[in-house]
Design a protein around this motif. Sequence first.
Motif, PDB file in Angstrom:
ATOM      1  N   ARG A 102       0.826  -1.197   0.000  1.00 53.65           N
ATOM      2  CA  ARG A 102       0.000   0.000   0.000  1.00 53.65           C
ATOM      3  C   ARG A 102       0.866   1.255   0.000  1.00 53.65           C
ATOM      4  NH1 ARG A 102      -3.699  -0.699   5.135  1.00 53.65           N
ATOM      5  NH2 ARG A 102      -3.937   1.530   4.696  1.00 53.65           N
TER       6      ARG A 102
ATOM      7  N   PRO B 175       2.251   4.566   1.215  1.00 57.76           N
ATOM      8  CA  PRO B 175       2.289   5.088   2.591  1.00 57.76           C
ATOM      9  C   PRO B 175       1.769   6.513   2.684  1.00 57.76           C
ATOM     10  CG  PRO B 175       4.467   5.201   1.594  1.00 57.76           C
ATOM     11  CD  PRO B 175       3.585   4.475   0.609  1.00 57.76           C
TER      12      PRO B 175
ATOM     13  N   ASP C 155      -0.598  11.435   1.453  1.00 60.73           N
ATOM     14  CA  ASP C 155       0.191  10.658   0.499  1.00 60.73           C
ATOM     15  C   ASP C 155       1.012  11.670  -0.298  1.00 60.73           C
ATOM     16  OD1 ASP C 155       1.291   9.245  -1.592  1.00 60.73           O
ATOM     17  OD2 ASP C 155      -0.613   8.475  -2.381  1.00 60.73           O
TER      18      ASP C 155
ATOM     19  N   ALA D 291       5.099  -0.566  -2.590  1.00 63.46           N
ATOM     20  CA  ALA D 291       3.844  -0.167  -3.245  1.00 63.46           C
ATOM     21  C   ALA D 291       3.988  -0.027  -4.756  1.00 63.46           C
ATOM     22  CB  ALA D 291       3.352   1.147  -2.644  1.00 63.46           C
TER      23      ALA D 291
ATOM     24  N   ALA E 230       2.137   1.420   6.122  1.00 65.22           N
ATOM     25  CA  ALA E 230       1.474   2.422   5.274  1.00 65.22           C
ATOM     26  C   ALA E 230       0.824   3.517   6.108  1.00 65.22           C
ATOM     27  CB  ALA E 230       0.430   1.746   4.383  1.00 65.22           C
TER      28      ALA E 230
END
Length: 418
Positions: A17, A19, A31, A73, A379
């Motif tokens: 995912r 972070p 993000d 990710a 994340a």
Amino acid sequence: MRAWSAPELPTAPEGGRRPRVRDTATGRTVDPAEGEETATLYVCGITPYDATHLGHATTYLAFDSLQRAWRDAGLDVEYAQNVTDVDDPLLERAARDGVPWRDLADEQIDLFRSDMEALRILPPDHYVAVTDEVQRIGEAVAYLLESGAAYRVPTSDARDDDIYFDVRQPNSAWSLGRESRLDAETMLRLSAERGGDPDRPGKRDPLDPLLWRAARTGEPSWESTVGEGRPGWHIECSVIAGDRLGAPISVQGGGSDLIFPHHEMSAGHTAALAHAPLARAYVHTGMVAYQGEKISKSLGNLVTVRGLLNDGVDARVIRLALLAHKYSDDWEWFDAERISAERRLARWDEWARSAPQVSSAEATSEGTEAIARIRGRIADDLDTPGAIAAVDAAIAAGVAATPSLVAVIDALLGIRID
């Protein structure tokens, strides 16, 4: 300048995912690479006059965790870090010890490289010595003079004028306090404590930072388009980050003691040079204390990576001990930190050694859930203590040490389990 050798990153199963991290400037969790395929990171490097202490290690480990999360990710990462290899603390230490300042800098940079390799920290793509960038910094200062964002201040002990940045110059991309969110009184106090000179006569504003220090007798200096001298502290990071990564970068990182004035002023310089913010997010690590005081070269209360390694402490133990604390928290080092990490690592190693030979294809739903929990904690603002707790819980529940699970632990936490 060369960085250090990169550790091998294992191939983890897909599904990492993106972070989210806490942005100091807004107080929000964001993000910082949203909409981008390449995340860019600039972390302020060392002034090389003493060994890597645990405060340094905590900072570089935090942004190693961010790099690892981005890569897990599926993002590309471009990372730059400077080395302030000419500055007053370095010159003062060299004079005290009676050694050439360049020799001291080279020795400490080599030691830093070896410490980073031991801790399996991912190296920067651009590892840049300030002394290699003096001409470029001089050009940037000349531009700021020409644009009216900088001005000269006569000085009696130099052959030329010092040059300062005007913090009150109008700029749509920056205003004083935007990054740090501090009041004027706190700024003045921190400026005096952290390398500023608010009482310097001739400045337009007490908070105006030095861009260029004119040559003084007995100090190193370089010829540039603005005369002979050397760069101020904040402009070096602004120029190196902008030249190597462009503006805005995804994350500007460092210890919380850099929020003001360093990151605040670097952002101001970038806004004046590039007419853009320096970064989408400013991310800061907490301070590590020892014997009741923040670990500091000036105080001398150092616990160093090299000292621990020389005492026979496994580098993985050091890494685990630091990751057991949230990167943004202030905390204090006690010997119990090492003991706890040694016991945890022994459990993890025993778990991996005693596990039945299970392929990733045979992973149980519990193993898949454990991977998801580890990724989810990382994340969520690089919650490494939560990720470690997820590994502990999986081991306690009897989840098999599949190649996929072990690979995710290595990829995200940087702990290679025997």
